[in-house]
Design an enzyme around this catalytic site. Structure first.
Site, PDB file in Angstrom:
ATOM      1  N   LEU A  38     -12.777 -23.785  -8.403  1.00 43.29           N
ATOM      2  CA  LEU A  38     -13.055 -22.762  -9.416  1.00 43.29           C
ATOM      3  C   LEU A  38     -12.951 -21.361  -8.794  1.00 43.29           C
ATOM      4  O   LEU A  38     -12.893 -21.220  -7.579  1.00 43.29           O
ATOM      5  CB  LEU A  38     -14.459 -22.979  -9.993  1.00 43.29           C
ATOM      6  CG  LEU A  38     -14.683 -24.322 -10.709  1.00 43.29           C
ATOM      7  CD1 LEU A  38     -16.170 -24.522 -11.029  1.00 43.29           C
ATOM      8  CD2 LEU A  38     -13.859 -24.383 -11.999  1.00 43.29           C
ATOM      9  N   GLY A 115      -4.635 -25.793 -19.362  1.00 41.41           N
ATOM     10  CA  GLY A 115      -4.905 -25.872 -20.798  1.00 41.41           C
ATOM     11  C   GLY A 115      -3.824 -25.218 -21.649  1.00 41.41           C
ATOM     12  O   GLY A 115      -3.106 -24.327 -21.201  1.00 41.41           O
ATOM     13  N   THR A 267       3.882  -4.580  -5.686  1.00 40.24           N
ATOM     14  CA  THR A 267       4.277  -3.565  -6.672  1.00 40.24           C
ATOM     15  C   THR A 267       3.595  -3.782  -8.020  1.00 40.24           C
ATOM     16  O   THR A 267       4.103  -3.359  -9.048  1.00 40.24           O
ATOM     17  CB  THR A 267       5.805  -3.560  -6.850  1.00 40.24           C
ATOM     18  OG1 THR A 267       6.237  -4.894  -7.107  1.00 40.24           O
ATOM     19  CG2 THR A 267       6.520  -3.034  -5.618  1.00 40.24           C
ATOM     20  N   HIS A 441     -33.554   9.640   4.112  1.00 45.93           N
ATOM     21  CA  HIS A 441     -32.839  10.171   5.278  1.00 45.93           C
ATOM     22  C   HIS A 441     -33.099   9.243   6.459  1.00 45.93           C
ATOM     23  O   HIS A 441     -34.235   8.839   6.663  1.00 45.93           O
ATOM     24  CB  HIS A 441     -33.360  11.574   5.597  1.00 45.93           C
ATOM     25  CG  HIS A 441     -32.749  12.144   6.824  1.00 45.93           C
ATOM     26  ND1 HIS A 441     -31.451  12.603   6.856  1.00 45.93           N
ATOM     27  CD2 HIS A 441     -33.245  12.299   8.091  1.00 45.93           C
ATOM     28  CE1 HIS A 441     -31.170  13.041   8.090  1.00 45.93           C
ATOM     29  NE2 HIS A 441     -32.251  12.851   8.852  1.00 45.93           N
TER      30      HIS A 441
HETATM   31  P1  NAI Z   1      -0.551  -1.154  -7.859  1.00 49.64           P
HETATM   32  O1  NAI Z   1      -0.116  -0.975  -9.254  1.00 49.64           O
HETATM   33  O2  NAI Z   1      -1.919  -0.724  -7.424  1.00 49.64           O
HETATM   34  O3  NAI Z   1       0.500  -0.407  -6.879  1.00 49.64           O
HETATM   35  C1  NAI Z   1       1.874  -0.722  -6.844  1.00 49.64           C
HETATM   36  C2  NAI Z   1       2.646   0.384  -6.141  1.00 49.64           C
HETATM   37  O4  NAI Z   1       3.995  -0.048  -5.958  1.00 49.64           O
HETATM   38  C3  NAI Z   1       2.710   1.675  -6.945  1.00 49.64           C
HETATM   39  O5  NAI Z   1       2.284   2.739  -6.122  1.00 49.64           O
HETATM   40  C4  NAI Z   1       4.184   1.773  -7.345  1.00 49.64           C
HETATM   41  O6  NAI Z   1       4.619   3.112  -7.457  1.00 49.64           O
HETATM   42  C5  NAI Z   1       4.865   1.053  -6.180  1.00 49.64           C
HETATM   43  N1  NAI Z   1       6.225   0.542  -6.486  1.00 49.64           N
HETATM   44  C6  NAI Z   1       6.630  -0.105  -7.611  1.00 49.64           C
HETATM   45  N2  NAI Z   1       7.947  -0.447  -7.515  1.00 49.64           N
HETATM   46  C7  NAI Z   1       8.396  -0.021  -6.289  1.00 49.64           C
HETATM   47  C8  NAI Z   1       9.657  -0.076  -5.609  1.00 49.64           C
HETATM   48  N3  NAI Z   1      10.737  -0.649  -6.126  1.00 49.64           N
HETATM   49  N4  NAI Z   1       9.749   0.467  -4.367  1.00 49.64           N
HETATM   50  C9  NAI Z   1       8.660   1.057  -3.804  1.00 49.64           C
HETATM   51  N5  NAI Z   1       7.450   1.130  -4.406  1.00 49.64           N
HETATM   52  C10 NAI Z   1       7.303   0.605  -5.637  1.00 49.64           C
HETATM   53  O7  NAI Z   1      -0.314  -2.710  -7.550  1.00 49.64           O
HETATM   54  P2  NAI Z   1      -0.927  -3.716  -6.484  1.00 49.64           P
HETATM   55  O8  NAI Z   1      -1.381  -3.004  -5.257  1.00 49.64           O
HETATM   56  O9  NAI Z   1       0.112  -4.775  -6.357  1.00 49.64           O
HETATM   57  O10 NAI Z   1      -2.214  -4.285  -7.202  1.00 49.64           O
HETATM   58  C11 NAI Z   1      -2.086  -5.041  -8.411  1.00 49.64           C
HETATM   59  C12 NAI Z   1      -3.356  -5.035  -9.211  1.00 49.64           C
HETATM   60  O11 NAI Z   1      -4.389  -5.728  -8.547  1.00 49.64           O
HETATM   61  C13 NAI Z   1      -3.845  -3.630  -9.474  1.00 49.64           C
HETATM   62  O12 NAI Z   1      -4.103  -3.518 -10.845  1.00 49.64           O
HETATM   63  C14 NAI Z   1      -5.110  -3.522  -8.680  1.00 49.64           C
HETATM   64  O13 NAI Z   1      -6.079  -2.732  -9.337  1.00 49.64           O
HETATM   65  C15 NAI Z   1      -5.576  -4.968  -8.542  1.00 49.64           C
HETATM   66  N6  NAI Z   1      -6.285  -5.132  -7.271  1.00 49.64           N
HETATM   67  C16 NAI Z   1      -7.479  -4.512  -7.095  1.00 49.64           C
HETATM   68  C17 NAI Z   1      -8.132  -4.599  -5.891  1.00 49.64           C
HETATM   69  C18 NAI Z   1      -9.419  -3.857  -5.703  1.00 49.64           C
HETATM   70  O14 NAI Z   1      -9.992  -3.431  -6.698  1.00 49.64           O
HETATM   71  N7  NAI Z   1      -9.888  -3.652  -4.492  1.00 49.64           N
HETATM   72  C19 NAI Z   1      -7.608  -5.375  -4.771  1.00 49.64           C
HETATM   73  C20 NAI Z   1      -6.338  -5.964  -5.078  1.00 49.64           C
HETATM   74  C21 NAI Z   1      -5.731  -5.850  -6.289  1.00 49.64           C
END
Ligand code: NAI
Length: 462
Positions: A38, A115, A267, A441
């Site tokens: 899970l 599912g 990406t 502090h």
């Molecule tokens: P992201 O959307 O944060 O970043 C992707 C990046 O790739 C962007 O800066 C974009 O401009 C770039 N990009 C796109 N196409 C490209 C290309 N052809 N060449 C070069 N650069 C390019 O996506 P990411 O990091 O994959 O994360 C996915 C999702 O997972 C997000 O919504 C994120 O919030 C979530 N996530 C959150 C975490 C956290 O809250 N700590 C940890 C891991 C994921």
């Protein structure tokens, strides 16, 4: 065949939290999950395993860079990669088994398998069809693909493969300077890889406060991560052990190639709804592949709800959890609510980066008048003692009412500090309310108070 008040499809943070709340509200509940364990992406191949590797690699970084100056002499530890992966697996196991225990405790049936919804009120798992008065889809998301980049999860990997590489690569190229690219890029940089991040835009972490973006990139560069900005990756060519990454610089359209042992494709992610049969029951989808829901998380088909990464909004585990609890309450005839204006975002690099609410850029776009109170961790005694004085806290407050509108933190424990500001925002507090609250502090949280003071008569320690 069994009959339930509610069946939830997917057991990630959205689905399992929703299931527990449904059961607590007295509903006969089942949760469908096809994985062996899970917890969904977050617990199995996302948040939790990446945090284990971030923690272990940070410990190594501390030993290599800060131990000697604290009088802790001796050689820095070497990396036993197999053991580090075993520690990560053990962390996953403890968490996924914890959810299994909670399911049993709350008398939630785990329907094992993938599912689908053959018709309203029915969920098919394997060859069994179960009845459900309500169905909640919490099927999550998957990595997006990039044309020309073929993922084999060995040499060209997504976050999934990056969490179980056979060995630490000498050279890693990361495509995308978003949350995943920077967290996992940091892990491998600290473990000794040469890391180059290729980003399409001119700034890292799109959508984040611009001042944080600049400071964050400067700190990561200082840590040895290389950035190629304004570059679009065209394709990768991979053998069994190596890859070439072809990219084009946007400023002059010039073509370039980088060699790598591992390429991490980061990406973005997209909703995962494959195999659910949503088309055949007429569920409305957006053109971005998200399930459309109303203000109560109900789809256009009565009795079918959706939450988490497969609907609109930030793809964050805690956003899915909140929606899971709220949707459960709706189904139970109560009034579930999510405040989308107060959802924190955290990047678990070192230093951490955290934000909530408006950015200066979004406020300017809206033509709103605001004050920005900023305080550097250089003025925080605890941060200096702990080699963690890089970064700042910035609080944005309404120019007239002083009500807190947003906060941006880069620095030690930013992911924890941000919550004091979230609570303040939930209560509609002013920056002065925060500034008048006594803070112990020496703690990092004094930097939050100082930033709040900076919205008024000024901070003390700068
Ligand atoms: P992201 O959307 O944060 O970043 C992707 C990046 O790739 C962007 O800066 C974009 O401009 C770039 N990009 C796109 N196409 C490209 C290309 N052809 N060449 C070069 N650069 C390019 O996506 P990411 O990091 O994959 O994360 C996915 C999702 O997972 C997000 O919504 C994120 O919030 C979530 N996530 C959150 C975490 C956290 O809250 N700590 C940890 C891991 C994921």
């Amino acid at each position: 065949m069994a009959s339930y008040d509610v069946i939830i499809i997917g057991s990630g943070p959205g689905g399992y939290v929703c299931a527990i709340r449904c059961a607590q509200l007295g509903l006969k509940t089942a949760c469908v999950e096809g994985r062996e364990t899970l917890g969904g992406t977050c617990l199995n191949i996302g948040c939790i395993p990446s945090k284990a590797l971030l923690h272990a690699s940070h410990m190594l970084h501390e030993a290599e860079h800060n131990f000697a100056s604290m009088g802790l002499k001796g050689k820095a530890p070497s990396v036993d990669w197999k053991q580090m992966l075993a520690y990560k697996e053990d962390t996953i196991g403890q968490n996924t088994k914890g959810i299994e225990f909670l399911f049993k405790k709350n008398k939630i049936d785990w329907l094992k398998g993938w599912g689908s919804i053959p018709q309203t009120g029915k969920v098919k798992v394997g060859d069994q069809v179960h009845e459900a008065k309500n169905i909640i889809i919490a099927s999550g998301s998957e990595p997006t693909s990039l044309p020309g980049v073929e993922v084999d999860e060995k040499v060209v990997v997504t976050s999934t493969g990056a969490l179980e590489l056979g060995k630490i690569p000498k050279k890693m190229v990361v495509i995308g300077a978003g949350v995943i690219g920077l967290e996992l890029g940091s892990v491998y940089k600290r473990l000794g890889s040469e890391v180059t991040v290729i980003e399409y835009l001119d700034a890292i972490t799109p959508g984040m406060d611009a001042e944080v973006q600049k400071t964050f990139q400067r700190i990561l560069k200082k840590q040895g991560i290389d950035f190629i900005m304004g570059a679009a990756v065209q394709k990768t060519e991979a053998t069994k052990t190596k890859a070439k990454v072809h990219y084009k610089l946007r400023k002059d359209d010039s073509d370039h190639v980088l060699d790598a042992d591992v390429v991490l494709l980061a990406t973005g992610r997209k909703p995962y709804t494959d195999g659910l049969g949503l088309d055949s029951i007429g569920i409305k989808m957006s053109d971005r592949g998200q399930i459309e829901v109303d203000a109560h998380w109900q789809t256009n088909v009565k009795g079918i709800y959706a939450i988490g990464d497969c609907i609109t909004g930030p793809m964050l585990a805690h956003k899915a959890e909140d929606e899971g609890m709220a949707a459960a309450e709706q189904v139970a005839g109560k009034h579930g609510h999510v405040n989308y204006g107060v959802i924190p975002g955290v990047i678990y690099t070192h230093p951490e980066v955290a934000n909530v609410g408006e950015t200066e850029e979004s406020l300017k776009d809206q033509g709103r008048k605001y004050k920005a109170g900023k305080f550097s961790f250089m003025g925080n005694g605890r941060a200096k003692a702990n080699f963690a004085a890089d970064g700042f806290v910035k609080i944005l407050a309404d120019a007239e009412t002083d009500r807190i509108l947003g906060a941006h933190i880069i620095g030690p424990a930013a992911g924890d500090l941000v919550h004091e500001i979230c609570v303040a925002m939930e209560f509609g507090a002013s920056a002065e309310d925060l500034a008048m609250t006594c803070h112990a502090h020496p703690t990092y949280s004094e930097a939050v108070r100082e930033a709040a003071l900076a919205c008024g008569d000024g901070p003390i320690h700068s």
